[in-house]
Design a protein around this motif. Sequence first.
Motif, PDB file in Angstrom:
ATOM      1  N   LEU A  72     -29.483 -40.846 -11.509  1.00  0.00           N
ATOM      2  CA  LEU A  72     -30.776 -40.226 -11.788  1.00  0.00           C
ATOM      3  C   LEU A  72     -30.926 -39.961 -13.277  1.00  0.00           C
ATOM      4  O   LEU A  72     -29.959 -39.583 -13.950  1.00  0.00           O
ATOM      5  N   THR A  73     -32.134 -40.129 -13.771  1.00  0.00           N
ATOM      6  CA  THR A  73     -32.472 -39.710 -15.124  1.00  0.00           C
ATOM      7  C   THR A  73     -33.167 -38.368 -15.000  1.00  0.00           C
ATOM      8  O   THR A  73     -34.087 -38.212 -14.197  1.00  0.00           O
ATOM      9  N   ILE A  74     -32.699 -37.397 -15.781  1.00  0.00           N
ATOM     10  CA  ILE A  74     -33.208 -36.028 -15.669  1.00  0.00           C
ATOM     11  C   ILE A  74     -33.783 -35.618 -17.013  1.00  0.00           C
ATOM     12  O   ILE A  74     -33.207 -35.882 -18.064  1.00  0.00           O
ATOM     13  N   SER A  75     -34.926 -34.945 -16.964  1.00  0.00           N
ATOM     14  CA  SER A  75     -35.544 -34.505 -18.209  1.00  0.00           C
ATOM     15  C   SER A  75     -35.155 -33.056 -18.521  1.00  0.00           C
ATOM     16  O   SER A  75     -34.987 -32.239 -17.624  1.00  0.00           O
ATOM     17  N   HIS A 115     -29.265 -37.468 -18.965  1.00  0.00           N
ATOM     18  CA  HIS A 115     -30.456 -36.926 -19.611  1.00  0.00           C
ATOM     19  C   HIS A 115     -31.277 -38.073 -20.174  1.00  0.00           C
ATOM     20  O   HIS A 115     -30.749 -39.054 -20.674  1.00  0.00           O
ATOM     21  N   GLN A 119     -35.795 -39.413 -20.842  1.00  0.00           N
ATOM     22  CA  GLN A 119     -37.223 -39.157 -20.745  1.00  0.00           C
ATOM     23  C   GLN A 119     -37.713 -39.585 -19.361  1.00  0.00           C
ATOM     24  O   GLN A 119     -37.514 -40.713 -18.952  1.00  0.00           O
ATOM     25  N   VAL A 120     -38.351 -38.667 -18.659  1.00  0.00           N
ATOM     26  CA  VAL A 120     -38.872 -38.951 -17.329  1.00  0.00           C
ATOM     27  C   VAL A 120     -40.389 -38.965 -17.407  1.00  0.00           C
ATOM     28  O   VAL A 120     -41.008 -38.001 -17.851  1.00  0.00           O
ATOM     29  N   THR A 121     -40.958 -40.072 -16.979  1.00  0.00           N
ATOM     30  CA  THR A 121     -42.417 -40.131 -16.883  1.00  0.00           C
ATOM     31  C   THR A 121     -42.810 -39.642 -15.503  1.00  0.00           C
ATOM     32  O   THR A 121     -42.306 -40.156 -14.503  1.00  0.00           O
ATOM     33  N   THR A 152     -37.104 -35.653 -12.267  1.00  0.00           N
ATOM     34  CA  THR A 152     -36.084 -36.676 -12.026  1.00  0.00           C
ATOM     35  C   THR A 152     -36.743 -38.034 -11.827  1.00  0.00           C
ATOM     36  O   THR A 152     -37.918 -38.134 -11.482  1.00  0.00           O
ATOM     37  N   GLN A 153     -35.945 -39.062 -12.035  1.00  0.00           N
ATOM     38  CA  GLN A 153     -36.398 -40.430 -11.809  1.00  0.00           C
ATOM     39  C   GLN A 153     -35.166 -41.258 -11.452  1.00  0.00           C
ATOM     40  O   GLN A 153     -34.152 -41.194 -12.148  1.00  0.00           O
ATOM     41  N   TRP A 156     -40.555 -42.260  -4.631  1.00  0.00           N
ATOM     42  CA  TRP A 156     -39.632 -41.193  -5.029  1.00  0.00           C
ATOM     43  C   TRP A 156     -40.243 -39.808  -4.807  1.00  0.00           C
ATOM     44  O   TRP A 156     -39.590 -38.896  -4.352  1.00  0.00           O
ATOM     45  N   ALA A 188     -32.634 -44.157 -11.462  1.00  0.00           N
ATOM     46  CA  ALA A 188     -32.334 -45.231 -12.403  1.00  0.00           C
ATOM     47  C   ALA A 188     -31.736 -46.432 -11.670  1.00  0.00           C
ATOM     48  O   ALA A 188     -32.152 -47.567 -11.890  1.00  0.00           O
TER      49      ALA A 188
END
Length: 188
Positions: free
Chosen positions: A96-99, A133, A135-137, A77-78, A65, A80
């Motif tokens: 996408l998961t966004i912090s 929204h 938690q993005v590691t 971003t990450q 990514w 999903a």
Amino acid sequence: MTKDTGEDAPAKKAKGKAKPAKPAARIYERPRGGEARMISDLVPEIGRAAFRKFGFIQSSVVSRWREIVGDRLADVTQPAMIRFPVGAKAGGTLHLTISGAHAPMLQHVAPDILAAVNRFFGYAAVSQVRMTHGQVTPAAPVQPPAMLKPVPAELGDSLRDIGDPELRTVLERMASGLATAPKLPRIS
């Protein structure tokens, strides 16, 4: 009238009680599954099944990514999942998961993300981006290749024009390996 076959009664009884012959020994066959395989060969298949369950056709989208979208976007971003229409492998939706409060900025950059993901796939695999929204590691930074030294002059100018540093490094190693005489192993 009975026919006499030339055998007497005790011989008939003995023949009837004789043990059946043993069947020939069978050659051992490995039960189902074929040849033994190394675990390192099985891991990508196991991972592929898990990633498909969560909507990823290629697990490399998750693992690469940072390379696909760049450091700045990979930090916030990450991916999903990717959902495709039924029976299609194009025109999917990238979730996408966004912090934090990065969603307004990412709405403006969404066409760039789509272009980068489609460039990675090589065709128009994704047509929409959905953001949630969460938690993005942060992904681990990409390690640069070990050999990023200048191209030796004896290899010529052809390798200097190659933009991808990894490809250039591999081609340099191959050219230098072909240029040197093979060394025979020392037996002591």
